[in-house]
Design a protein around this motif. Structure first.
Motif, mmCIF file in Angstrom:
data_model
loop_
_atom_site.group_PDB
_atom_site.id
_atom_site.type_symbol
_atom_site.label_atom_id
_atom_site.label_comp_id
_atom_site.label_asym_id
_atom_site.label_seq_id
_atom_site.Cartn_x
_atom_site.Cartn_y
_atom_site.Cartn_z
ATOM 1 N N GLN A 24 0.819 -1.365 -0.013
ATOM 2 C CA GLN A 24 0.032 -0.078 -0.091
ATOM 3 C C GLN A 24 1.019 1.263 -0.108
ATOM 4 O O GLN A 24 0.607 2.229 -0.413
ATOM 5 C CB GLN A 24 -0.981 0.139 1.196
ATOM 6 C CG GLN A 24 -2.043 -1.010 0.951
ATOM 7 C CD GLN A 24 -2.657 -1.242 -0.042
ATOM 8 O OE1 GLN A 24 -3.491 -0.101 -0.534
ATOM 9 N NE2 GLN A 24 -2.819 -2.338 -1.050
ATOM 10 N N TYR A 27 2.180 3.233 -3.637
ATOM 11 C CA TYR A 27 1.574 4.454 -4.128
ATOM 12 C C TYR A 27 2.276 5.597 -3.970
ATOM 13 O O TYR A 27 2.255 6.568 -4.708
ATOM 14 C CB TYR A 27 0.117 4.624 -3.611
ATOM 15 C CG TYR A 27 -0.833 3.618 -3.974
ATOM 16 C CD1 TYR A 27 -1.412 3.322 -5.268
ATOM 17 C CD2 TYR A 27 -1.031 2.351 -3.095
ATOM 18 C CE1 TYR A 27 -2.184 2.422 -5.755
ATOM 19 C CE2 TYR A 27 -1.823 1.503 -3.487
ATOM 20 C CZ TYR A 27 -2.304 1.286 -4.731
ATOM 21 O OH TYR A 27 -3.353 0.328 -5.057
ATOM 22 N N ASN A 35 -3.285 0.425 -9.135
ATOM 23 C CA ASN A 35 -3.800 -0.717 -8.320
ATOM 24 C C ASN A 35 -2.959 -1.905 -8.266
ATOM 25 O O ASN A 35 -2.122 -2.015 -9.154
ATOM 26 C CB ASN A 35 -5.316 -1.077 -8.994
ATOM 27 C CG ASN A 35 -6.250 -2.007 -7.989
ATOM 28 O OD1 ASN A 35 -5.972 -1.857 -6.602
ATOM 29 N ND2 ASN A 35 -6.718 -3.037 -8.288
ATOM 30 N N ILE A 36 -3.016 -2.409 -7.111
ATOM 31 C CA ILE A 36 -1.842 -3.451 -6.615
ATOM 32 C C ILE A 36 -2.621 -4.475 -5.872
ATOM 33 O O ILE A 36 -3.036 -4.087 -4.675
ATOM 34 C CB ILE A 36 -0.658 -2.872 -6.242
ATOM 35 C CG1 ILE A 36 0.127 -4.059 -6.367
ATOM 36 C CG2 ILE A 36 -0.730 -2.283 -4.936
ATOM 37 C CD1 ILE A 36 1.863 -3.652 -6.229
ATOM 38 N N THR A 37 -2.483 -5.649 -5.958
ATOM 39 C CA THR A 37 -2.952 -6.583 -5.002
ATOM 40 C C THR A 37 -1.645 -7.673 -4.775
ATOM 41 O O THR A 37 -0.515 -7.905 -5.800
ATOM 42 C CB THR A 37 -4.006 -7.490 -5.570
ATOM 43 O OG1 THR A 37 -3.636 -8.130 -6.710
ATOM 44 C CG2 THR A 37 -5.010 -6.717 -5.905
ATOM 45 N N LEU A 38 -1.689 -8.393 -3.759
ATOM 46 C CA LEU A 38 -0.456 -9.475 -3.519
ATOM 47 C C LEU A 38 -1.302 -10.568 -2.644
ATOM 48 O O LEU A 38 -1.705 -10.274 -1.317
ATOM 49 C CB LEU A 38 0.538 -8.702 -2.641
ATOM 50 C CG LEU A 38 1.743 -9.659 -2.266
ATOM 51 C CD1 LEU A 38 2.334 -10.195 -3.697
ATOM 52 C CD2 LEU A 38 2.884 -9.023 -1.515
ATOM 53 N N ASP A 39 -0.831 -11.820 -3.064
ATOM 54 C CA ASP A 39 -1.495 -12.919 -2.355
ATOM 55 C C ASP A 39 -0.402 -13.479 -1.442
ATOM 56 O O ASP A 39 0.626 -13.419 -1.984
ATOM 57 C CB ASP A 39 -1.927 -13.938 -3.253
ATOM 58 C CG ASP A 39 -3.187 -13.334 -4.259
ATOM 59 O OD1 ASP A 39 -3.853 -12.545 -3.526
ATOM 60 O OD2 ASP A 39 -3.055 -13.922 -5.470
ATOM 61 N N SER A 46 5.274 -15.066 -3.746
ATOM 62 C CA SER A 46 3.923 -14.669 -3.620
ATOM 63 C C SER A 46 3.502 -13.945 -5.029
ATOM 64 O O SER A 46 4.428 -13.382 -5.479
ATOM 65 C CB SER A 46 3.625 -13.442 -2.484
ATOM 66 O OG SER A 46 3.600 -14.252 -1.471
ATOM 67 N N GLY A 48 0.384 -11.484 -7.420
ATOM 68 C CA GLY A 48 -0.291 -10.541 -7.327
ATOM 69 C C GLY A 48 -0.659 -9.873 -8.697
ATOM 70 O O GLY A 48 -0.187 -10.535 -9.705
ATOM 71 N N MET A 50 -0.912 -6.236 -10.824
ATOM 72 C CA MET A 50 -0.357 -4.719 -10.816
ATOM 73 C C MET A 50 -1.011 -4.195 -12.080
ATOM 74 O O MET A 50 -0.833 -4.569 -13.114
ATOM 75 C CB MET A 50 1.088 -4.611 -10.563
ATOM 76 C CG MET A 50 1.408 -3.154 -10.676
ATOM 77 S SD MET A 50 3.515 -3.010 -10.902
ATOM 78 C CE MET A 50 3.967 -4.359 -9.707
ATOM 79 N N GLU A 51 -1.611 -2.865 -11.658
ATOM 80 C CA GLU A 51 -2.248 -1.981 -12.837
ATOM 81 C C GLU A 51 -1.579 -0.786 -12.814
ATOM 82 O O GLU A 51 -1.476 0.290 -11.730
ATOM 83 C CB GLU A 51 -3.627 -1.768 -12.782
ATOM 84 C CG GLU A 51 -4.456 -1.193 -13.893
ATOM 85 C CD GLU A 51 -5.740 -1.064 -14.013
ATOM 86 O OE1 GLU A 51 -6.319 -0.483 -14.937
ATOM 87 O OE2 GLU A 51 -6.361 -1.560 -12.984
ATOM 88 N N ASP A 59 -0.125 -9.502 -14.247
ATOM 89 C CA ASP A 59 0.425 -10.505 -13.111
ATOM 90 C C ASP A 59 1.680 -10.380 -12.665
ATOM 91 O O ASP A 59 2.542 -10.014 -13.702
ATOM 92 C CB ASP A 59 0.033 -11.700 -13.684
ATOM 93 C CG ASP A 59 -1.498 -12.263 -13.686
ATOM 94 O OD1 ASP A 59 -2.220 -11.838 -13.159
ATOM 95 O OD2 ASP A 59 -1.503 -13.094 -14.760
#
Length: 137
Positions: A24, A27, A35-39, A46, A48, A50-51, A59
């Protein structure tokens, strides 16, 4: 092929690491991050999504994470795999060098791939200076 940029930062490696390990906080220093996610947490393997501004979601996988030292992530593209390196080199307790690297791994080198890598790398110095500014404040 790869491009790197490094500069000295007057902050501890732990302070820098906060801005790497908490996605987070990306940014703050990734100016075009939309936007970003991470599993599965900030650790090797790991994955995730990313945009970045003006690009479709991509991916990525954390290929290497060494706490307070470095992390590398990889995104596969039609032109080859892009590896992003983020390294911390401790000078003393209050000063480090940070280095960001963009590497394109591909079977061949073409003008199109060189231009692509230049474009991907273009905002790396600004990202490092954004990170430097926030951790030195």
């Amino acid at each position: 092929m790869e491009f790197s940029f490094m500069t000295q930062v007057n902050a501890s490696k732990e302070k820098i690491w906060e801005y790497y390990a908490d996605i987070q906080k990306w940014y703050v220093w990734e100016n075009d991050l939309k936007n970003i996610t991470l599993d599965n947490g900030f650790k090797t393997n790991s994955t995730g999504i990313m945009e970045l501004e003006g690009m479709p979601p991509m991916d990525y996988v954390l290929t290497s994470v060494i706490e307070n030292q470095c992390f590398w992530d990889k995104t596969d593209t039609p032109l080859g795999s892009i590896f992003f390196g983020h390294e911390i080199f401790e000078i003393d307790n209050d000063s480090v060098n940070i280095k960001h690297t963009v590497r394109l791994v591909s079977d061949d080198v073409t003008d199109e791939k060189i231009d692509f890598l230049k474009n991907v790398f273009a905002d790396v110095p600004d990202s490092i200076f954004s990170l430097k500014k926030v951790v030195e404040a």
